[in-house]
Motif scaffolding. Sequence first.
Motif, PDB file in Angstrom:
ATOM      1  N   THR A  34     -58.011  23.539  30.530  1.00 37.87           N
ATOM      2  CA  THR A  34     -57.398  24.206  31.679  1.00 37.87           C
ATOM      3  C   THR A  34     -58.265  23.938  32.898  1.00 37.87           C
ATOM      4  O   THR A  34     -59.465  24.236  32.885  1.00 37.87           O
ATOM      5  N   VAL A  35     -57.661  23.337  33.915  1.00 43.13           N
ATOM      6  CA  VAL A  35     -58.391  22.998  35.141  1.00 43.13           C
ATOM      7  C   VAL A  35     -57.575  23.392  36.362  1.00 43.13           C
ATOM      8  O   VAL A  35     -56.368  23.610  36.268  1.00 43.13           O
ATOM      9  N   LYS A  36     -58.246  23.462  37.507  1.00 40.92           N
ATOM     10  CA  LYS A  36     -57.553  23.658  38.784  1.00 40.92           C
ATOM     11  C   LYS A  36     -57.397  22.289  39.437  1.00 40.92           C
ATOM     12  O   LYS A  36     -58.281  21.448  39.343  1.00 40.92           O
ATOM     13  N   ALA A  37     -56.269  22.094  40.093  1.00 36.61           N
ATOM     14  CA  ALA A  37     -56.016  20.874  40.857  1.00 36.61           C
ATOM     15  C   ALA A  37     -55.590  21.310  42.257  1.00 36.61           C
ATOM     16  O   ALA A  37     -54.405  21.492  42.531  1.00 36.61           O
ATOM     17  N   PRO A  38     -56.575  21.527  43.157  1.00 35.26           N
ATOM     18  CA  PRO A  38     -56.282  22.089  44.485  1.00 35.26           C
ATOM     19  C   PRO A  38     -55.306  21.264  45.318  1.00 35.26           C
ATOM     20  O   PRO A  38     -54.700  21.789  46.248  1.00 35.26           O
ATOM     21  N   ASN A  39     -55.133  19.984  44.994  1.00 38.10           N
ATOM     22  CA  ASN A  39     -54.238  19.132  45.786  1.00 38.10           C
ATOM     23  C   ASN A  39     -52.764  19.332  45.459  1.00 38.10           C
ATOM     24  O   ASN A  39     -51.911  18.726  46.098  1.00 38.10           O
ATOM     25  N   ILE A  40     -52.433  20.154  44.464  1.00 35.49           N
ATOM     26  CA  ILE A  40     -51.029  20.418  44.149  1.00 35.49           C
ATOM     27  C   ILE A  40     -50.406  21.188  45.308  1.00 35.49           C
ATOM     28  O   ILE A  40     -50.893  22.242  45.691  1.00 35.49           O
TER      29      ILE A  40
ATOM     30  N   ILE B  72     -55.057   9.529  40.220  1.00 40.15           N
ATOM     31  CA  ILE B  72     -53.705   9.718  40.781  1.00 40.15           C
ATOM     32  C   ILE B  72     -53.698  10.703  41.955  1.00 40.15           C
ATOM     33  O   ILE B  72     -52.645  11.054  42.462  1.00 40.15           O
ATOM     34  N   GLY B  73     -54.895  11.157  42.378  1.00 40.26           N
ATOM     35  CA  GLY B  73     -54.990  11.976  43.578  1.00 40.26           C
ATOM     36  C   GLY B  73     -55.075  13.471  43.371  1.00 40.26           C
ATOM     37  O   GLY B  73     -54.934  14.243  44.317  1.00 40.26           O
ATOM     38  N   TYR B  74     -55.329  13.899  42.133  1.00 39.76           N
ATOM     39  CA  TYR B  74     -55.417  15.327  41.843  1.00 39.76           C
ATOM     40  C   TYR B  74     -56.710  15.615  41.074  1.00 39.76           C
ATOM     41  O   TYR B  74     -56.673  15.949  39.887  1.00 39.76           O
ATOM     42  N   PRO B  75     -57.857  15.481  41.748  1.00 42.36           N
ATOM     43  CA  PRO B  75     -59.120  15.710  41.028  1.00 42.36           C
ATOM     44  C   PRO B  75     -59.202  17.121  40.449  1.00 42.36           C
ATOM     45  O   PRO B  75     -58.817  18.081  41.108  1.00 42.36           O
ATOM     46  N   ALA B  76     -59.670  17.193  39.219  1.00 41.71           N
ATOM     47  CA  ALA B  76     -59.734  18.467  38.502  1.00 41.71           C
ATOM     48  C   ALA B  76     -61.011  19.206  38.842  1.00 41.71           C
ATOM     49  O   ALA B  76     -62.075  18.609  39.006  1.00 41.71           O
ATOM     50  N   GLU B  77     -60.911  20.531  38.929  1.00 44.96           N
ATOM     51  CA  GLU B  77     -62.046  21.411  39.126  1.00 44.96           C
ATOM     52  C   GLU B  77     -62.010  22.455  38.017  1.00 44.96           C
ATOM     53  O   GLU B  77     -60.952  22.726  37.464  1.00 44.96           O
TER      54      GLU B  77
END
Length: 69
Positions: free
Chosen positions: A5-11, A62-67
């Motif tokens: 489970t990760v955050k993808a702030p670019n969504i 693909i432009g959605y780095p995980a945090e």
Amino acid sequence: MTTLTVKAPNISCGHCVHTIEEEVGELDGVKSVQAQEDSKVVTITFEAPATTEQIEALMAEIGYPAEPA
């Protein structure tokens, strides 16, 4: 089976959600991908040969780095 489970702030929209679910879902070993536009959280269930590092690298590519979630 492992769940990541990760955050993808670019969504920012439904297209983002679709792109993440489709691209990550194509990795060998990935069983399910659920991305949420409102919380920007992505939950991936996978097994070998997929790895956490491989999934996170693809998301960044693909432009959605995980945090960390």
